[in-house]
Design a protein around this motif. Structure first.
Motif, PDB file in Angstrom:
ATOM      1  N   HIS A   1       0.788  -1.398   0.009  1.00 33.80           N
ATOM      2  CA  HIS A   1       0.011  -0.085   0.114  1.00 33.80           C
ATOM      3  C   HIS A   1       1.049   1.295  -0.125  1.00 33.80           C
ATOM      4  CE1 HIS A   1      -2.294   3.163   2.307  1.00 33.80           C
ATOM      5  NE2 HIS A   1      -2.725   3.295   1.349  1.00 33.80           N
ATOM      6  N   ILE A   2       0.440   2.115  -0.883  1.00 32.49           N
ATOM      7  CA  ILE A   2       1.249   3.488  -0.962  1.00 32.49           C
ATOM      8  C   ILE A   2       0.574   4.498  -0.737  1.00 32.49           C
ATOM      9  CG2 ILE A   2       2.604   4.802  -2.499  1.00 32.49           C
ATOM     10  CD1 ILE A   2       3.034   2.070  -4.197  1.00 32.49           C
ATOM     11  N   SER A   3       0.802   5.606   0.012  1.00 37.71           N
ATOM     12  CA  SER A   3       0.035   6.776   0.165  1.00 37.71           C
ATOM     13  C   SER A   3       0.739   8.026   0.004  1.00 37.71           C
ATOM     14  CB  SER A   3      -0.648   6.810   1.670  1.00 37.71           C
ATOM     15  OG  SER A   3      -1.401   8.112   1.866  1.00 37.71           O
ATOM     16  N   TYR A   4       0.684   9.050  -0.817  1.00 38.93           N
ATOM     17  CA  TYR A   4       1.552  10.226  -1.177  1.00 38.93           C
ATOM     18  C   TYR A   4       1.199  11.105   0.054  1.00 38.93           C
ATOM     19  CZ  TYR A   4       1.286  14.983  -2.520  1.00 38.93           C
ATOM     20  OH  TYR A   4       1.321  16.237  -2.404  1.00 38.93           O
ATOM     21  N   GLN A   5      -0.384  11.136   0.330  1.00 38.82           N
ATOM     22  CA  GLN A   5      -0.493  12.080   1.414  1.00 38.82           C
ATOM     23  C   GLN A   5      -0.084  11.808   2.749  1.00 38.82           C
ATOM     24  OE1 GLN A   5      -4.873  12.291   0.240  1.00 38.82           O
ATOM     25  NE2 GLN A   5      -4.633  14.386  -0.026  1.00 38.82           N
TER      26      GLN A   5
ATOM     27  N   LYS B   1      -4.096  16.641  -6.219  1.00 39.81           N
ATOM     28  CA  LYS B   1      -3.558  15.789  -5.159  1.00 39.81           C
ATOM     29  C   LYS B   1      -3.599  14.389  -5.939  1.00 39.81           C
ATOM     30  CE  LYS B   1      -4.398  18.041  -1.015  1.00 39.81           C
ATOM     31  NZ  LYS B   1      -4.927  17.892   0.209  1.00 39.81           N
ATOM     32  N   ASP B   2      -4.614  13.958  -6.539  1.00 38.64           N
ATOM     33  CA  ASP B   2      -4.793  12.608  -7.147  1.00 38.64           C
ATOM     34  C   ASP B   2      -3.891  12.336  -8.734  1.00 38.64           C
ATOM     35  OD1 ASP B   2      -6.274  14.117  -8.822  1.00 38.64           O
ATOM     36  OD2 ASP B   2      -8.223  12.642  -8.269  1.00 38.64           O
ATOM     37  N   GLY B   3      -3.449  13.549  -9.058  1.00 40.17           N
ATOM     38  CA  GLY B   3      -2.877  13.342 -10.458  1.00 40.17           C
ATOM     39  C   GLY B   3      -3.510  13.908 -11.600  1.00 40.17           C
ATOM     40  N   ALA B   4      -4.734  14.332 -11.267  1.00 40.10           N
ATOM     41  CA  ALA B   4      -5.636  14.730 -12.472  1.00 40.10           C
ATOM     42  C   ALA B   4      -5.137  16.155 -12.721  1.00 40.10           C
ATOM     43  CB  ALA B   4      -6.991  14.597 -12.192  1.00 40.10           C
ATOM     44  N   ALA B   5      -5.648  16.789 -13.943  1.00 40.48           N
ATOM     45  CA  ALA B   5      -5.311  18.166 -14.320  1.00 40.48           C
ATOM     46  C   ALA B   5      -6.635  18.592 -14.700  1.00 40.48           C
ATOM     47  CB  ALA B   5      -4.403  18.072 -15.154  1.00 40.48           C
ATOM     48  N   TYR B   6      -6.934  19.908 -14.583  1.00 39.81           N
ATOM     49  CA  TYR B   6      -7.998  20.650 -14.984  1.00 39.81           C
ATOM     50  C   TYR B   6      -7.682  22.142 -15.366  1.00 39.81           C
ATOM     51  CZ  TYR B   6     -11.051  17.074 -12.744  1.00 39.81           C
ATOM     52  OH  TYR B   6     -11.592  15.814 -12.496  1.00 39.81           O
ATOM     53  N   GLY B   7      -7.719  22.422 -16.704  1.00 37.26           N
ATOM     54  CA  GLY B   7      -7.373  23.697 -17.081  1.00 37.26           C
ATOM     55  C   GLY B   7      -8.278  24.055 -18.213  1.00 37.26           C
ATOM     56  N   GLY B   8      -7.674  25.234 -18.936  1.00 36.56           N
ATOM     57  CA  GLY B   8      -8.413  25.758 -20.042  1.00 36.56           C
ATOM     58  C   GLY B   8      -7.393  26.694 -20.827  1.00 36.56           C
TER      59      GLY B   8
END
Length: 860
Positions: free
Chosen positions: A390-394, A772-779
């Motif tokens: 198990h791995i947890s970045y946070q 934090k989960d590696g997703a990206a949101y932009g425009g």
């Protein structure tokens, strides 16, 4: 007579002592028709995991001698720690320039002797090795190169690949090197069963024709085969990957790889979630390898410039998914250099000085031994849980939990399936079975029913930037021996047991009450009351001796107060101030001092676990503007004030410093600045471009971050057949910067970039949040030549591709990461800004020059 029995006979005759824990026969490795390395006797798949380590050569050897340290004793200590961490593999690129002359004759000198000694010590522990005889390097780094006698010094790497004289020297050297007999084992390298394989040379970077490359490699391999060597011979194929077919037309058995998923040389610790960077080790030319039935090994890897512990098991998982059998981390710092991290300042690894990272490598070794080749566990974040891992970045946590073993890198609430089946525990911090306040690793091994071996390392404390411009004159980390409370909760020990110190010189004794006791660094036997045992502390157990222990003595020579002020705080919020205080002695008192009005306010900072202290400042004590405060450490009647680190305290008539910790206190409706070029440019993650970087403006405290891209796509000489991606991206981690104003983000509805475009034309830019989960949101925004403010509405953000930054090496690895299972956009989970030039630009303009000058990015 078997080879093993014969070797024991020879060793006995010449008086070499081989400890009992080394008496395990081995046979040469072979590669089957499917490209899998197997042991010659059992036919089982080869597994191996460990480290690179360089004490016999170059900077490490040179500075051991300067410090008056016996390199062999240093090797003994570090190799014990390799065994303690469960490593069973070692690799190094030999500094040929120190052990050869200009025509390739092998020199019997102190470096070769130390290397032979190291191999013998590894053999005693049952640790195998992969040897790369040619490094091509000078022997200086990070110091200037010395004049050395070797062919690499005479010719340099490029000529070594093409010059007939250099090629002949390498053929001569390889033949002599493989035939060299190690006086400590009485075995030649070519016949040593501990050698799993040879890698011809380190990162050759071929630029020639396919035919010339094949011819060169064939000459190297033939010189090695001429010795009678039957071991697999590997060649580096992760550079100049367009030559993959040419590599395998030569007589090689497999290819070697490396992985630096966060680039190299950031000069400070990288922040943010880098699990997307290690989601997959994708080899675009794997079909060539499989067609040629080649095996794969990793000679170097590291998540450079990262001080956290969560990432290594994820890298190991991705290696196994790619069909890689063995791997070695680069590089394990010699313990006597680890305080300064001078050998390779972009890396850091040592059990004593980096306990959490070392435990993470211990878990990664388990991955290599337990996760099947080519097995996929999905994509991130799904693959943060795989098998028994198990791995947890946070939480900065990696853990391995089975019925019998439990390894963890940080405080954990993991549930043990059946506690009474446990036989091995290794950890840092607190868990269901161990609670410990210290900052060192500890190991618990069940020797027999009711008897456990406990090993406790001293505290390791980072006191400065590990990854900057390092020097042996600069201390980056310190060691402190301290007495800390520990609780051990194991059924066969019950609540009351005996603790017996067993390592040499350890006379510490302690009292146990309900499983709790105090402990100092050392090795101990924990024995349940009433247990009768014939165990002797000198006994060998697996590949260690029961009473073994090695650790640096305390290196504290001053008081360190480790604290960074929150940059900004919202009016009406209280401020919790935390600091670690480490000195030769524990402080009598730690105080927080600040001015609310003209009189000083002094608050006692309460001690938490370990070296942590904290105090809370209520909101009514904090006025809009700049909140300035000090931390005062009291020992007896003496005071020291920080951040200045001066004797005395503010308010004393002769206190001579005006340095203070500062937090800007702002109204809730003020903009939240995510990036400011003047203050933040050094922390921008990017690929270097000529002329790019921070440029001060005439207005005090103002600057632009200038990026002018001549070409959005440039052919990669290491991967000439790479897909064309017209993009230049940068990333800035801002989460810590706005920690005191995170709640204010929910009231903001637009993202504003202040700046201008270059080249007298508009520039389309994608501005995005990475989460934090590696997703990206932009425009997209269109930046104009006239300086202005360019707005992106938060409501218009769409999911976009996240660029893996810093760019991984080797360069064939994926450019983008796309989180297919991402959560809906939530402003509370943003952590970085991604700036991209490329998305949205019309196809007919992609080959043109594009540039921007960014002054700031804010939310309002």
């Amino acid at each position: 007579m078997s080879k093993f029995v014969y070797c024991l006979f020879i060793f006995t005759c010449i008086g070499i002592n081989i400890p009992a824990f080394a008496q395990k026969s081995k046979s040469d490795v072979y590669i089957d028709k499917n490209g899998v390395m197997r042991w010659g006797d059992s036919k089982e798949e080869v597994h191996g995991f460990g480290v690179n380590h360089t004490v016999p050569f170059a900077h490490a050897y040179r500075n051991a001698v300067k410090k008056g340290i016996d390199p062999k004793k240093a090797i003994d200590q570090d190799v014990y720690h390799f065994a303690r961490l469960g490593f069973d593999l070692y690799r190094v690129h030999v500094w040929d320039t120190e052990i050869s002359d200009s025509v390739g004759n092998l020199l019997e000198n102190e470096h070769l002797d130390a290397f032979d000694y190291l191999l013998s010590k590894l053999k005693e522990r049952g640790i195998n090795y992969v040897i790369t005889p040619i490094a091509f390097w000078g022997n200086g780094w990070p110091e200037p190169n010395e004049d050395t006698p070797g062919f690499s010094d005479k010719y340099g790497k490029d000529d070594c690949l093409t010059n007939p004289g250099a090629i002949a020297a390498q053929e001569n050297y390889l033949y002599q090197f493989l035939n060299h007999k190690n006086p400590y084992t009485n075995l030649t390298y070519k016949d040593d069963p501990g050698v799993i394989a040879f890698e011809v040379s380190n990162e050759p970077h071929h630029r020639g024709t396919p035919e010339s490359v094949t011819e060169f490699i064939d000459k190297m391999v033939q010189s090695m085969r001429k010795t009678g060597c039957k071991k697999p011979i590997f060649y580096n194929i992760s550079h100049s990957v367009h030559l993959a077919e040419a590599y395998f037309k030569a007589d090689i058995d497999g290819g070697t790889f490396q992985w630096y998923p966060t680039g190299l040389g950031f000069q400070k610790e990288l922040q943010g979630n880098f699990l997307p960077n290690v989601d997959k080790y994708e080899i675009p030319f794997d079909d060539v390898i499989q067609k040629n039935r080649g095996a794969k090994l990793v000679y170097e890897f590291d998540a450079a410039d990262i001080g956290k512990s969560y990432i290594y098991p994820a890298m190991a998982r991705s290696f196994r998914e790619a069909g890689i059998q063995i791997a070695t981390h680069f590089a394990y710092d010699p313990t006597y250099l680890a305080y300064a991290n001078t050998e390779y300042n972009t890396h850091y690894m040592n059990l004593a000085y980096a306990p959490q990272k070392s435990l993470s490598l211990m878990i990664a070794s388990k991955v290599f031994h337990e996760i099947p080749m080519y097995e996929s566990h999905g994509r991130y974040p799904e693959n943060a849980q795989f098998g028994d891992f198990h791995i947890s970045y946070q939480e900065d946590l990696a853990e391995y939990v089975t019925d019998e073993e439990f390894i963890y890198t940080n405080d954990t609430e993991a549930e043990i399936p059946v506690v009474n089946k446990l036989v091995k525990i290794a950890g840092f911090g607190n868990s269901e079975v161990v609670r410990y306040e210290g900052l060192g690793a500890y190991f618990l091994d069940k020797i027999e029913e009711g008897v456990w071996r406990l090993e406790v390392m001293p505290d390791a404390i980072r006191v400065d930037n590990l990854f900057g411009r390092n020097s042996l004159k600069k201390t980056r980390a310190v060691i402190k021996w301290n007495e800390w409370p520990m609780m051990v909760n194991l059924p066969d020990l019950e609540e009351d047991f005996q603790v017996e110190a067993i390592n040499d010189g350890n006379t510490y004794s302690t009292q146990i009450s309900n499983g709790q006791f105090s402990i100092r660094p050392g090795t101990y036997l924990l024995k349940a009351n009433g247990i009768q045992t014939e165990i002797n502390k000198e006994d060998n157990w697996k590949n260690i001796r029961l009473n073994e222990f090695t650790a640096p003595e305390s290196t504290i020579d001053q008081t360190y107060v480790l604290h960074e002020a929150i940059p900004e705080l919202t009016v009406g919020e209280s401020l919790n101030i935390k600091a670690a205080v480490v000195g030769k002695e524990n402080p009598a008192e730690v105080q927080l001092m600040y001015y609310a009005g003209w009189r000083p306010t002094v608050v006692e900072m309460k001690r938490g676990e370990g070296y942590s202290y904290s105090a809370n400042v209520s909101s009514d004590q904090i006025e809009p503007g700049i909140f300035r405060y000090y931390i005062v450490v009291k020992n007896g009647e003496n005071h020291e004030t920080y951040p200045a680190g001066l004797a005395g305290k503010p308010g004393d008539w002769d206190f001579s410093s005006d340095q203070a910790y500062e937090t800007k206190v702002l109204q809730k409706d003020n903009p939240v600045y995510l990036f400011d070029a003047f203050r933040d440019s050094d922390y921008m993650m990017r690929t270097w471009l000529p002329g790019s970087g921070m440029t001060p403006l005439a207005e005090p405290g103002k600057a632009e971050y200038v990026v002018n891209v001549e070409k959005l796509f440039t052919p990669d000489p290491e991967n000439e057949e790479a897909q064309e991606i017209h993009d230049y991206s940068m990333k800035f981690y801002f989460r810590d910067k706005i920690a005191g104003r995170t709640d204010d983000l929910e009231g903001k509805d637009k993202l504003v970039l202040k700046g201008r475009s270059l080249n007298e034309k508009a520039c389309i830019m994608q501005l995005a949040f990475t989460m934090k989960d590696g997703a990206a949101y932009g425009g997209l925004i269109t930046v104009q030549p006239e300086k202005g403010e360019f707005v992106l509405s938060i409501s218009d953000l769409k999911q976009v591709k996240m660029v893996t930054l810093p760019r991984p090496y080797p360069t064939f690895l994926p450019y983008y990461f796309e989180n297919e299972d991402s959560n809906p956009f939530n402003i509370k989970n943003v952590e970085s800004l991604q700036f991209s030039i490329g998305p949205g630009i019309p196809e007919n303009e992609l080959v043109e020059k594009h540039g921007v000058a960014i002054e700031s990015v804010r939310m309002e």
